[in-house]
Design an enzyme around this catalytic site. Structure first.
Site, PDB file in Angstrom:
ATOM      1  N   CYS A 111      33.339 -96.102 -22.215  1.00 13.80           N
ATOM      2  CA  CYS A 111      33.767 -94.906 -22.957  1.00 13.80           C
ATOM      3  C   CYS A 111      35.238 -94.584 -22.687  1.00 13.80           C
ATOM      4  O   CYS A 111      35.612 -94.297 -21.550  1.00 13.80           O
ATOM      5  CB  CYS A 111      32.836 -93.764 -22.545  1.00 13.80           C
ATOM      6  SG  CYS A 111      33.486 -92.121 -22.774  1.00 13.80           S
ATOM      7  N   CYS A 156      36.021 -91.042 -21.366  1.00 15.54           N
ATOM      8  CA  CYS A 156      35.575 -90.911 -19.969  1.00 15.54           C
ATOM      9  C   CYS A 156      36.676 -91.380 -19.024  1.00 15.54           C
ATOM     10  O   CYS A 156      36.888 -90.798 -17.961  1.00 15.54           O
ATOM     11  CB  CYS A 156      34.324 -91.757 -19.712  1.00 15.54           C
ATOM     12  SG  CYS A 156      32.918 -91.263 -20.717  1.00 15.54           S
TER      13      CYS A 156
END
Length: 101
Positions: free
Chosen positions: A24, A27
């Site tokens: 991600c 993230c």
């Protein structure tokens, strides 16, 4: 992990849990922000990173549908949650706002 997790979030110190995934992008941009929050708040907060791919049962228990999702716990109770990347100052004020005096 599950019992251990329950113990960790039952702390009287606020615990910010970051549900993330290795793949991600957002993230990855959140990680240094969380480090700055920890550096600024020190012992006032614990920050826990949970990889949703390795802890799917936990992620589904807390209905984490997207990453990153952050949940703030204190005394085992969920006080706040948000998906997406927040800036350092926003996170600090949210944590401080929810701290028990």
């Amino acid at each position: 992990m599950k019992n251990n997790f329950k113990d960790l979030i039952s702390s009287e110190t606020p615990v910010l849990v970051d549900f993330f995934a290795e793949w991600c992008g957002p993230c990855k941009s959140l990680a240094p922000i969380l480090k700055e929050v920890k550096a600024e708040l020190g012992e006032q907060v614990k920050i826990l990173k949970i990889d949703v791919d390795k802890n799917q049962a936990l992620a589904s228990q807390y209905q984490v549908r997207g990453v990153p999702t952050m949940i703030l716990f204190q005394g085992g109770k969920q006080l706040w949650r948000e998906s997406g990347v927040l800036q350092k100052n926003d996170l600090i004020s949210i944590i401080q706002q929810h701290q028990k005096q």
